[in-house]
Design a protein around this motif. Structure first.
Motif, short mmCIF file in Angstrom:
data_model
loop_
_atom_site.label_atom_id
_atom_site.label_comp_id
_atom_site.label_asym_id
_atom_site.label_seq_id
_atom_site.Cartn_x
_atom_site.Cartn_y
_atom_site.Cartn_z
N UNK A 1 39.87 32.09 50.08
CA UNK A 1 40.19 33.46 49.69
C UNK A 1 40.83 33.55 48.30
N UNK A 2 41.82 32.69 47.98
CA UNK A 2 42.40 32.79 46.64
C UNK A 2 41.38 32.53 45.52
N UNK A 3 40.47 31.56 45.75
CA UNK A 3 39.45 31.28 44.73
C UNK A 3 38.48 32.45 44.58
N UNK A 4 38.11 33.08 45.71
CA UNK A 4 37.22 34.25 45.64
C UNK A 4 37.89 35.39 44.88
N UNK A 5 39.15 35.61 45.17
CA UNK A 5 39.87 36.68 44.46
C UNK A 5 39.96 36.36 42.97
N UNK A 6 40.19 35.09 42.64
CA UNK A 6 40.22 34.70 41.24
C UNK A 6 38.87 34.89 40.56
N UNK A 7 37.79 34.55 41.26
CA UNK A 7 36.45 34.72 40.71
C UNK A 7 36.15 36.19 40.47
N UNK A 8 36.50 37.04 41.44
CA UNK A 8 36.27 38.49 41.28
C UNK A 8 37.07 39.03 40.11
N UNK A 9 38.33 38.59 40.00
CA UNK A 9 39.16 39.05 38.89
C UNK A 9 38.58 38.65 37.55
N UNK A 10 38.09 37.41 37.47
CA UNK A 10 37.50 36.95 36.20
C UNK A 10 36.23 37.73 35.88
N UNK A 11 35.43 38.03 36.89
CA UNK A 11 34.21 38.81 36.66
C UNK A 11 34.56 40.19 36.13
N UNK A 12 35.57 40.82 36.71
CA UNK A 12 35.99 42.15 36.25
C UNK A 12 36.47 42.08 34.80
N UNK A 13 37.28 41.08 34.47
CA UNK A 13 37.75 40.92 33.10
C UNK A 13 36.58 40.74 32.13
N UNK A 14 35.61 39.95 32.56
CA UNK A 14 34.44 39.69 31.70
C UNK A 14 33.64 40.97 31.47
N UNK A 15 33.44 41.74 32.53
CA UNK A 15 32.67 42.98 32.38
C UNK A 15 33.39 43.95 31.47
N UNK A 16 34.71 44.06 31.61
CA UNK A 16 35.47 44.96 30.74
C UNK A 16 35.34 44.53 29.29
N UNK A 17 35.47 43.22 29.04
CA UNK A 17 35.37 42.72 27.66
C UNK A 17 33.99 43.00 27.07
N UNK A 18 32.95 42.65 27.83
CA UNK A 18 31.59 42.87 27.34
C UNK A 18 31.28 44.36 27.26
N UNK A 19 31.85 45.15 28.18
CA UNK A 19 31.64 46.58 28.15
C UNK A 19 32.16 47.22 26.88
N UNK A 20 33.36 46.82 26.43
CA UNK A 20 33.91 47.38 25.20
C UNK A 20 33.11 46.92 23.99
#
Length: 246
Positions: A130-149
């Motif tokens: 669970x902690x690794x999945x949450x970390x992966x989801x968080x990193x994906x969200x950060x990546x999408x925000x960065x690429x989105x801007x």
């Protein structure tokens, strides 16, 4: 906040009227997954099942395949006179940019969910807790925000909607010049050095470590730093370009 929500609803209505953008963001990575796993996967010695190796790279590819409609939509808003209409309304024009980034993130997460589901059908077997999945989801969200801007900035800088869509193509190609589908140390001189030091490789390697239950703190710090840096560049560039054009 209310203005951003209003603009976000507008973007969702546009997406529902043009589902082809979401369809392409889902179908193209899935086609690529079949190609890599069932046709080319056996040609690569990556030390693990190839579906496990390729899925993090396909997640990044899914993000990048979904950004072209955002760049086109941002430029269309600027060139069609929509922003000019906002000048006479009690609406924050900055909310328009925020809504495009949020809409990009939500579309990308939906597409990624479909792609990961197909990856499971093709043999993807992560060992993350669970902690690794949450970390992966968080990193994906950060990546999408960065690429989105960055994508919003590309859309603002382009002269026409067509050129805005083309401006996003380099970001779509970067995953193929990373460790997404083949280890960087198996690449030729020049390509290997570029793959090792470009931002997508550190993000993909961090995702790969999280999903296999072997996260690396050093890789995670590098990936987060890249996301923060790209997001900052895209945000500042977008706000400056937007201010100049309105």
């Amino acid at each position: 906040m209310v203005d951003s929500a209003t603009m976000l609803r507008r973007n969702f209505r546009h997406t529902m009227r043009n589902p082809l953008a979401l369809f392409n963001a889902i179908v193209m990575p899935i086609v690529l997954m079949f190609l890599m796993v069932y046709i080319l996967g056996d040609a690569f010695d990556v030390g693990v099942d190839y579906a496990d190796y390729a899925t993090p790279g396909l997640i990044m590819t899914t993000i990048c395949y979904g950004i072209s409609p955002t760049a086109t939509a941002v430029n269309s808003d600027m060139t069609s006179g929509f922003v000019n209409r906002l000048r006479v309304m009690d609406v924050s024009r900055a909310a328009l940019l925020n809504a495009h980034v949020i809409a990009t993130m939500l579309r990308s997460l939906v597409a990624i969910a479909f792609v990961v589901g197909v990856a499971f059908l093709m043999g993807f077997r992560p060992s993350a807790g669970l902690p690794e999945w949450l970390g992966a989801i968080g990193l994906v969200v950060l990546t999408v925000v960065a690429i989105g801007w960055l994508t919003v900035a590309f859309g603002l800088a382009a002269k026409t909607p067509e050129s805005a869509g083309l401006a996003a193509v380099p970001l779509m190609l970067l995953p193929f010049l990373s460790s997404a589908f083949v280890p960087a140390d198996k690449m030729g001189p020049g390509a290997r050095q570029f793959a090792e030091h470009q931002p997508f490789t550190s993000i993909i390697e961090t995702l790969r470590g999280l999903l296999t239950g072997t996260p690396s703190a050093g890789s995670a710090i590098t990936a987060i730093a890249w996301c923060a840096g790209l997001a900052s560049i895209g945000y500042v560039w977008a706000r400056v370009s937007f201010t100049k054009r309105v």
